[in-house]
Design a protein around this motif. Sequence first.
Motif, PDB file in Angstrom:
ATOM      1  N   ILE A 103     -12.819   2.024   3.130  1.00 17.57           N
ATOM      2  CA  ILE A 103     -11.602   1.215   3.148  1.00 17.57           C
ATOM      3  C   ILE A 103     -12.006  -0.098   3.807  1.00 17.57           C
ATOM      4  CG2 ILE A 103      -9.235   1.093   4.024  1.00 17.57           C
ATOM      5  CD1 ILE A 103      -9.303   4.214   3.769  1.00 17.57           C
ATOM      6  N   GLY A 105     -12.076  -4.219   4.608  1.00 17.42           N
ATOM      7  CA  GLY A 105     -11.389  -5.491   4.769  1.00 17.42           C
ATOM      8  C   GLY A 105     -12.266  -6.596   4.191  1.00 17.42           C
ATOM      9  N   ARG A 181     -12.079   0.692  -1.451  1.00 18.44           N
ATOM     10  CA  ARG A 181     -10.738   0.101  -1.533  1.00 18.44           C
ATOM     11  C   ARG A 181     -10.841  -1.239  -0.810  1.00 18.44           C
ATOM     12  NH1 ARG A 181      -6.834  -2.446  -2.606  1.00 18.44           N
ATOM     13  NH2 ARG A 181      -4.719  -1.972  -1.932  1.00 18.44           N
ATOM     14  N   LYS A 183      -9.558  -4.727   0.453  1.00 16.73           N
ATOM     15  CA  LYS A 183      -8.251  -5.287   0.814  1.00 16.73           C
ATOM     16  C   LYS A 183      -8.416  -6.670   1.401  1.00 16.73           C
ATOM     17  CE  LYS A 183      -5.992  -1.155   2.376  1.00 16.73           C
ATOM     18  NZ  LYS A 183      -4.932  -1.326   1.492  1.00 16.73           N
ATOM     19  N   PRO A 187      -8.109  -4.112   7.045  1.00 12.33           N
ATOM     20  CA  PRO A 187      -7.318  -3.050   6.417  1.00 12.33           C
ATOM     21  C   PRO A 187      -6.234  -2.456   7.310  1.00 12.33           C
ATOM     22  CG  PRO A 187      -9.610  -2.333   6.751  1.00 12.33           C
ATOM     23  CD  PRO A 187      -9.540  -3.771   7.141  1.00 12.33           C
ATOM     24  N   GLY A 191      -1.992  -3.650   6.342  1.00 13.68           N
ATOM     25  CA  GLY A 191      -2.782  -3.463   5.127  1.00 13.68           C
ATOM     26  C   GLY A 191      -2.623  -2.084   4.509  1.00 13.68           C
ATOM     27  N   GLY A 193      -3.929   0.440   5.282  1.00 16.14           N
ATOM     28  CA  GLY A 193      -5.203   1.161   5.317  1.00 16.14           C
ATOM     29  C   GLY A 193      -5.040   2.545   5.911  1.00 16.14           C
TER      30      GLY A 193
END
Length: 358
Positions: A103, A105, A181, A183, A187, A191, A193
């Motif tokens: 995940i 950022g 993923r 973002k 995240p 976000g 997340g």
Amino acid sequence: MQLSIDLTGRRVLVVGTPAGARRILARYRAAGARVERVDAPIALSILRSAGMTRVDVPSLVVIADAAGDAAAGAAVTDAASAVGAWSTREDPAPVRSRGHVSIVGGGPGDPDLMTLAARRALAEADVVLFDRLGPQDGIAGWAPGAELIDVGKTPGHHAVPQDEIERLIVDRALRGLDVVRLKGGDPFVFGRGSEEVRACRAAGVPFTIVPGVTSAVSVPAAAGIPVTHREVSRSFTVVSGHAPFSDEELGHLAGIGGTLVVLMGVGTLPHLVAGLQRAGMSADMPLAIVERGWSDAQRTTVSSVGAVRELLPRLAPRSPAVIVIGEVVRQATCENAEDPESIAHAVDALAPYSDLTT
Ligand code: SAH
């Protein structure tokens, strides 16, 4: 040494198992090559017959794994060199029953503000789910051959709902694929997340969080505004303006001092500035709106809590934008000194602070 070769339309043989060779196949396909995955004995017979007929001689042979048989790998390398084909070795992708989810950022949009960890996760991804806030133009190059799924809003279309995003992430990971993923920003700052983390946990899928440069700090910085400044502001409060604040919340926000950073706040800005003034904030408190931070279309408007409402019809600010409220706004050196629009807004709206425009 690194060489680049244009493989468009060229024949490339990849020696390896389907699972181990999957990323290599995807990468060479993305480069425009005609790629075949074969086992070592087949590679040998293709190379030998191409050597005799000189028809469709492969340009490159990539050995990912020769079923653990080093001698077979060496024989393929020899056969490749006998027909004048390049050969190289690449590590096979890990084969697991469950893939790994990162995940990630991606920062505020400028690819230079992505972390090395973000780029590494992308380079190893089988699947990337991305949306409009993160950096996107380079994804095909950073994650060559990966399946790219746009889950963001495009004009006229709704975003893929969060539970569907979580379903896609888990589904791909349970097929043994590595998922990123990607973002915008960080995240874990507005976000969602943590919701994706929860979905991974519930499905027993291993995951990593890759923090990113949040827009809450970096977008003000893009306009030259520090969120803290010695003797001016010793705290900053990051809030979501997605929904209007209650009077009680407005009282806290007006009373805390320091810097107020508002994300997703364009729509509720009139309500926010009215409420802050009702709660005792001075109309002279500087306010900046930084739209599309870190892009070529970045626009910074400097105003004040009391003056910004009048400006809105003319300005028509649009998301994504970060709103900064606090004395720190005075620290901004107007970066768009060449942009007459930005200067005009700053001068019109903030005459007492006209030093900001120089
Ligand atoms: N996780 C993100 C925030 C997601 S909420 C982060 O840490 O940055 C989305 C909001 O972030 C937008 O409505 C806007 O307020 C802000 N934002 C994100 N990228 C931005 C950018 N490049 N310029 C201006 N605002 C941005």
